[in-house]
Design a protein around this motif. Structure first.
Motif, short mmCIF file in Angstrom:
data_model
loop_
_atom_site.label_atom_id
_atom_site.label_comp_id
_atom_site.label_asym_id
_atom_site.label_seq_id
_atom_site.Cartn_x
_atom_site.Cartn_y
_atom_site.Cartn_z
N ARG A 1 -61.96 -135.86 -4.23
CA ARG A 1 -62.10 -134.28 -3.82
C ARG A 1 -63.47 -133.41 -4.64
O ARG A 1 -62.93 -132.69 -5.02
CB ARG A 1 -60.63 -133.72 -4.41
CG ARG A 1 -60.17 -132.17 -3.65
CD ARG A 1 -58.47 -131.77 -4.37
NE ARG A 1 -58.38 -130.81 -3.49
CZ ARG A 1 -57.76 -130.99 -2.15
NH1 ARG A 1 -57.61 -132.53 -1.68
NH2 ARG A 1 -57.52 -130.54 -1.44
N PRO A 2 -64.28 -134.06 -4.20
CA PRO A 2 -65.62 -133.02 -5.13
C PRO A 2 -65.57 -132.06 -3.93
O PRO A 2 -64.87 -131.51 -3.03
CB PRO A 2 -66.83 -133.83 -4.13
CG PRO A 2 -65.82 -134.67 -2.82
CD PRO A 2 -64.61 -135.10 -3.24
N ASN B 1 -62.46 -133.92 -9.40
CA ASN B 1 -61.20 -134.82 -10.39
C ASN B 1 -62.62 -136.01 -10.64
O ASN B 1 -62.91 -136.72 -10.37
CB ASN B 1 -60.73 -134.98 -9.24
CG ASN B 1 -59.35 -134.14 -8.63
OD1 ASN B 1 -59.73 -133.73 -7.88
ND2 ASN B 1 -58.83 -133.25 -9.82
N TYR B 2 -61.87 -136.18 -12.04
CA TYR B 2 -61.77 -137.16 -13.07
C TYR B 2 -60.97 -137.93 -13.59
O TYR B 2 -60.09 -136.92 -14.10
CB TYR B 2 -63.15 -136.49 -13.97
CG TYR B 2 -63.75 -138.26 -14.81
CD1 TYR B 2 -63.90 -139.14 -14.11
CD2 TYR B 2 -63.50 -138.11 -15.84
CE1 TYR B 2 -64.61 -140.16 -15.28
CE2 TYR B 2 -64.03 -139.01 -16.99
CZ TYR B 2 -64.86 -139.87 -16.32
OH TYR B 2 -64.65 -140.79 -17.39
N SER C 1 -54.08 -142.89 -16.34
CA SER C 1 -54.86 -141.76 -17.00
C SER C 1 -54.30 -140.30 -16.99
O SER C 1 -55.36 -139.45 -16.78
CB SER C 1 -56.01 -142.70 -15.72
OG SER C 1 -56.92 -141.50 -15.92
N TYR C 2 -53.49 -140.34 -15.26
CA TYR C 2 -53.18 -139.00 -14.77
C TYR C 2 -53.45 -137.93 -15.51
O TYR C 2 -53.64 -136.63 -15.68
CB TYR C 2 -52.51 -138.65 -14.16
CG TYR C 2 -52.84 -139.86 -12.31
CD1 TYR C 2 -53.72 -138.34 -11.83
CD2 TYR C 2 -52.01 -140.39 -11.74
CE1 TYR C 2 -53.77 -138.73 -10.58
CE2 TYR C 2 -52.34 -140.12 -10.62
CZ TYR C 2 -53.27 -139.93 -9.96
OH TYR C 2 -54.08 -139.55 -8.40
N PRO C 3 -51.96 -137.89 -16.92
CA PRO C 3 -52.11 -137.42 -18.29
C PRO C 3 -53.93 -136.77 -18.81
O PRO C 3 -53.74 -135.63 -19.32
CB PRO C 3 -51.24 -137.58 -18.78
CG PRO C 3 -50.45 -138.70 -17.85
CD PRO C 3 -51.80 -139.75 -17.05
N ASP C 4 -54.39 -137.16 -18.94
CA ASP C 4 -55.95 -136.73 -18.89
C ASP C 4 -56.89 -136.97 -18.54
O ASP C 4 -57.94 -136.50 -18.46
CB ASP C 4 -56.17 -138.00 -20.34
CG ASP C 4 -55.76 -138.74 -20.79
OD1 ASP C 4 -54.54 -137.46 -21.89
OD2 ASP C 4 -55.28 -140.11 -21.31
N ALA C 5 -56.11 -136.74 -16.92
CA ALA C 5 -57.14 -135.70 -15.68
C ALA C 5 -58.09 -134.57 -16.04
O ALA C 5 -57.34 -134.10 -16.89
CB ALA C 5 -56.07 -136.34 -14.71
N THR C 6 -58.91 -134.71 -15.81
CA THR C 6 -59.54 -133.16 -15.71
C THR C 6 -60.97 -133.20 -14.54
O THR C 6 -60.41 -133.77 -13.35
CB THR C 6 -60.48 -133.72 -17.18
OG1 THR C 6 -61.13 -132.56 -16.83
CG2 THR C 6 -61.82 -134.31 -17.15
N PHE C 7 -61.11 -132.39 -14.55
CA PHE C 7 -62.47 -132.15 -13.87
C PHE C 7 -64.96 -132.07 -14.40
O PHE C 7 -63.90 -131.59 -15.54
CB PHE C 7 -62.55 -130.56 -13.22
CG PHE C 7 -61.20 -130.40 -12.48
CD1 PHE C 7 -60.56 -130.83 -11.52
CD2 PHE C 7 -60.71 -129.53 -13.04
CE1 PHE C 7 -59.35 -130.32 -11.27
CE2 PHE C 7 -59.51 -128.95 -13.05
CZ PHE C 7 -58.83 -129.42 -11.77
N ALA C 8 -64.72 -132.90 -13.92
CA ALA C 8 -66.49 -133.28 -14.08
C ALA C 8 -67.41 -132.19 -13.31
O ALA C 8 -66.38 -131.59 -12.10
CB ALA C 8 -66.52 -134.80 -14.37
#
Length: 391
Positions: A150-151, A167-168, A178-185
């Motif tokens: 989703r850039p 999304n990262y 990994s989803y609970p630690d997902a973030t945006f770069a």
């Protein structure tokens, strides 16, 4: 051309024009460049946008681009379309819900739609129909290991740089872990085609586990203030809007936020402005779902609210709302086109004739507004195989 591209890019356009330096304010210059754009692009012909034929580039290759954004770049003199390239992975269907998204259970980086080698592709076009492939702007070898999707890209005239938000998912046993630690770069580049280099590996958001998102520069802000709309695992996928830092490299998090706006289990937000009204669109959680996810609308006089719920402009059919949607798409982005039109774009997951995710279609639709109401409302969308527009 819409107000947003003109104002965002006027610094470069003015600098490269024949305007005498120091003879006008930036606001006047923006208006001047905007009018030049209207004149130069008002002479173009109509084009036809198809929602049933796969998009191909100028070389006849099927386009691999999804869940991204499109904007007019005055310096390039073209429309830029950034989006995910899912390469040639085969569509998968699982037994455990979400059935169209079995990759979340597979080994990290291997499931279709969740591979570590997916690309951030860029195409350019003079008319939103004729597209040229410019390459992968965020190559795997130059970014942290992980899964990306989703850039969204903005151009910052103050810093003279392109800013990529994406999304990262950091490495874990599988994407679900990994989803609970997902973030945006956040990554930047001095050129549209990159390569983009990471400046913020993990942004400061109020709700950890960032889900789908979008970013928008407020066209009514003289300072170029930008905003982030997103949902998160930690707030059960309720959509939130936060203000970005001045350089757009991070979020202000709890310092400047709306708090939760939507009900839980919603995602894929779209945020845009028209005639002083701000619109937020989103739909229910839908991981590559083939049935589509709706397009619920909220309106506000400012990006931070107050927000008012309006309607679902892509509702399910039937008295109880359990029928199919006219448009089986997930919200993606709204393009502000050259003729004042606002084009809804949504991903039509699992529609590729050759069963490759890279070739899933997108649905485009010219939104219709009722300006007799205050604020103006968006009319319900419908399915069209194709439509004509001026560019």
């Amino acid at each position: 051309r819409s107000r947003r591209p003109a104002c965002l890019l006027c610094t470069r356009a003015v600098a490269s024009s024949s305007l005498p330096p120091g003879n006008m304010t930036m606001t006047t210059a923006c208006r001047f460049v905007f009018m030049l754009g209207l004149v130069s692009r008002s002479l173009t012909a109509k084009v036809t946008v198809s929602n049933v034929e796969p998009r191909t580039d100028v070389n006849g290759q099927l386009m691999d681009i999804h869940d991204g954004n499109v904007f007019w770049d005055a310096a390039e003199g073209s429309w830029l379309w950034y989006g995910m390239g899912y390469t040639n992975c085969t569509l998968e269907t699982g037994v455990i819900p979400p059935r169209d998204c079995p990759g979340i259970y597979r080994k990290f980086g291997e499931g279709c739609g969740f591979r570590a080698d997916h690309q951030v592709n860029l195409y350019s076009s003079p008319d939103l129909v004729t597209w040229t492939y410019l390459g992968d702007v965020y190559p795997q070898g130059g970014r942290p290991e992980g899964i990306y999707f989703r850039p969204k890209v903005l151009y910052n005239p103050k810093a003279e740089e392109y800013v990529l938000w994406i999304n990262y998912l950091p490495p874990a046993f599988n994407p679900l872990k990994s989803y609970p630690d997902a973030t945006f770069a956040v990554a930047t580049s001095k050129t549209a085609a990159g390569p983009f280099e990471v400046v913020t590996p993990s942004v400061n958001i109020a709700n950890p586990g960032g889900g789908d998102f979008t970013v928008m520069v407020d066209p009514n802000s003289d300072e170029g203030t930008a905003y982030l709309a997103y949902d998160a695992w930690s707030n059960s996928h309720s959509v939130v809007i936060e203000q970005l830092t001045d350089d757009w490299h991070n979020s202000l998090g709890n310092v400047s936020t709306t708090g939760s706006l939507s009900e839980e289990k919603n995602e894929a937000p779209i945020l845009f402005e028209r005639k002083g009204t701000y619109y937020l669109l989103y739909g229910h959680t839908c991981c590559f779902c083939r049935q589509g996810s709706g397009a619920i609308v909220m309106t506000a006089p400012h990006p931070l609210g107050p927000w008012t719920l309006a309607d679902d402009i892509n509702p399910p059919s039937g008295l109880l709302g359990y029928g199919e949607r006219a448009i089986k798409a997930q919200c993606n982005f709204v393009i502000q086109a050259s003729n004042g039109q606002y084009l809804y774009t949504g991903d039509l997951w699992t529609t590729a004739a050759d069963k490759l995710k890279s070739h899933d279609l997108q649905y485009w639709y010219p939104l219709e507004f009722d300006d007799s109401t205050e604020p103006p409302t968006i009319q319900q969308m419908g399915w069209v195989d194709s439509f004509e527009m001026d560019v």
